[in-house]
Enzyme design. Structure first.
Site, PDB file in Angstrom:
ATOM      1  N   GLY A 106       0.826  -1.195   0.000  1.00  0.00           N
ATOM      2  CA  GLY A 106       0.000   0.000   0.000  1.00  0.00           C
ATOM      3  C   GLY A 106       0.864   1.249   0.000  1.00  0.00           C
ATOM      4  N   GLY A 107       0.228   2.387  -0.134  1.00  0.00           N
ATOM      5  CA  GLY A 107       0.955   3.650  -0.103  1.00  0.00           C
ATOM      6  C   GLY A 107       1.372   4.126  -1.478  1.00  0.00           C
ATOM      7  N   THR A 110       7.767   6.332  -2.729  1.00  0.00           N
ATOM      8  CA  THR A 110       8.668   6.758  -1.669  1.00  0.00           C
ATOM      9  C   THR A 110      10.100   6.447  -2.060  1.00  0.00           C
ATOM     10  OG1 THR A 110       9.008   6.788   0.737  1.00  0.00           O
ATOM     11  CG2 THR A 110       8.697   4.638  -0.297  1.00  0.00           C
ATOM     12  N   ILE A 175       5.382   4.497   5.965  1.00  0.00           N
ATOM     13  CA  ILE A 175       4.817   3.162   6.134  1.00  0.00           C
ATOM     14  C   ILE A 175       4.147   2.731   4.837  1.00  0.00           C
ATOM     15  CG2 ILE A 175       3.028   1.792   7.307  1.00  0.00           C
ATOM     16  CD1 ILE A 175       3.516   3.497   9.788  1.00  0.00           C
ATOM     17  N   LEU A 188       8.140  -0.378   7.377  1.00  0.00           N
ATOM     18  CA  LEU A 188       8.388   1.025   7.705  1.00  0.00           C
ATOM     19  C   LEU A 188       9.813   1.419   7.341  1.00  0.00           C
ATOM     20  CD1 LEU A 188      10.329   1.341  10.447  1.00  0.00           C
ATOM     21  CD2 LEU A 188       8.274   0.482  11.568  1.00  0.00           C
ATOM     22  N   CYS A 205       5.100  10.180  -0.979  1.00  0.00           N
ATOM     23  CA  CYS A 205       3.821   9.634  -0.505  1.00  0.00           C
ATOM     24  C   CYS A 205       2.633  10.397  -1.082  1.00  0.00           C
ATOM     25  CB  CYS A 205       3.775   9.614   1.017  1.00  0.00           C
ATOM     26  SG  CYS A 205       5.121   8.646   1.746  1.00  0.00           S
TER      27      CYS A 205
END
Length: 262
Positions: A106-107, A110, A175, A188, A205
């Site tokens: 997910g996310g 980054t 995260i 993380l 993000c």
């Protein structure tokens, strides 16, 4: 032979165990966490190792396991495929010394790089009775407690902002997780002292109006060795997830190729 993954055999490791007290509803509960200290690992190697460990955890071949590592400069995109948040052409990534990889976590997009403490938990949420939201909240608390050890007051993000922030304006920890049949992977990333200029090539993000920071930037030049900070992060994780013992694994890796272990 093409090497796809570095895999660690427990029998090749020196082991040290630190005991952590745990009480649950007045009764002592004994749960162990194996922590693999891997140093700097190529992102794809770490990804394939996670996939192998997730299968082993689902079939109860291993106990809950935590990978503690760092990556060479790497951008990763989550399963939403938000490529538009990469601000430079992919053809220029080699010039800045970074790779780009797509994942099923997910996310949003980054960055991972040296001097960033990364934890990848391969744990069974069903066995510890945690839901996905509680799992993420404990990951946030893990980074918040680490920051507090150095006098940095961090907090979870506002609605829609995962990770950990300083003054709700500067992100110090990210995260991004994947959960498959109750078993977790990815995890993380806490910024100890990474090269923050890499974050300028992305919308970190997916949040365009806030900064990225690091423990070094928030505290100044005096910090202990990074290995100490990374071990403190592991200790915060173990406490928040209720492990009674931490088994550290260190040693020489063996290799296996796409057809299996050599």
């Amino acid at each position: 032979m093409e090497v796809f993954l570095r895999f660690l055999l427990p029998s090749l490791f020196n082991t040290r165990i630190s005991q952590l007290p745990l009480f649950h509803r007045g009764m002592r509960v004994l749960r162990s966490l194996e922590v693999w200290k891997l140093g700097i690992v190529n992102y794809l190697d770490a990804l394939k190792l996670q996939e192998k460990l997730v299968l082993d955890r689902k079939s109860h071949k291993i106990c809950d396991t935590l990978l503690s590592l760092q990556h060479p400069p790497t951008y990763t995109v989550g399963k939403r495929r938000t490529d538009h948040n990469l601000l430079i052409p992919q053809s220029e990534l080699e010039q800045v010394g970074a790779e780009l990889h797509y994942t099923q976590r997910g996310g949003d997009i980054t960055f991972h790089g040296p001097h960033q403490a990364i934890l990848y938990p391969i744990i069974s949420l069903r066995e510890i009775g945690l839901g996905a939201r509680s799992f993420v909240e404990k990951l946030e608390l893990t980074m918040i407690e680490l920051a507090a050890k150095y006098g940095v007051k961090a907090c979870p993000g506002q609605a829609g902002e995962t990770g950990v922030w300083v003054e709700q304006r500067r992100k110090i920890g990210a995260i991004g997780v994947q959960i498959s049949n109750g078993v977790t992977s990815h995890g993380l990333a806490f910024n100890i002292d990474p090269d923050l200029t890499y974050f300028g090539h992305i919308v970190p993000c997916g949040i365009s109006d806030k900064e990225v920071t690091s423990l070094r930037r928030e505290t100044g030049p005096i910090l202990p060795d990074e290995e100490i900070i990374q071990e403190q992060l592991v200790s915060c994780f173990a406490k928040n997830f209720g492990y009674s013992s931490v088994i550290w694994k260190e040693g020489t890796p063996i290799f296996f190729d796409k057809d299996g272990i050599k």
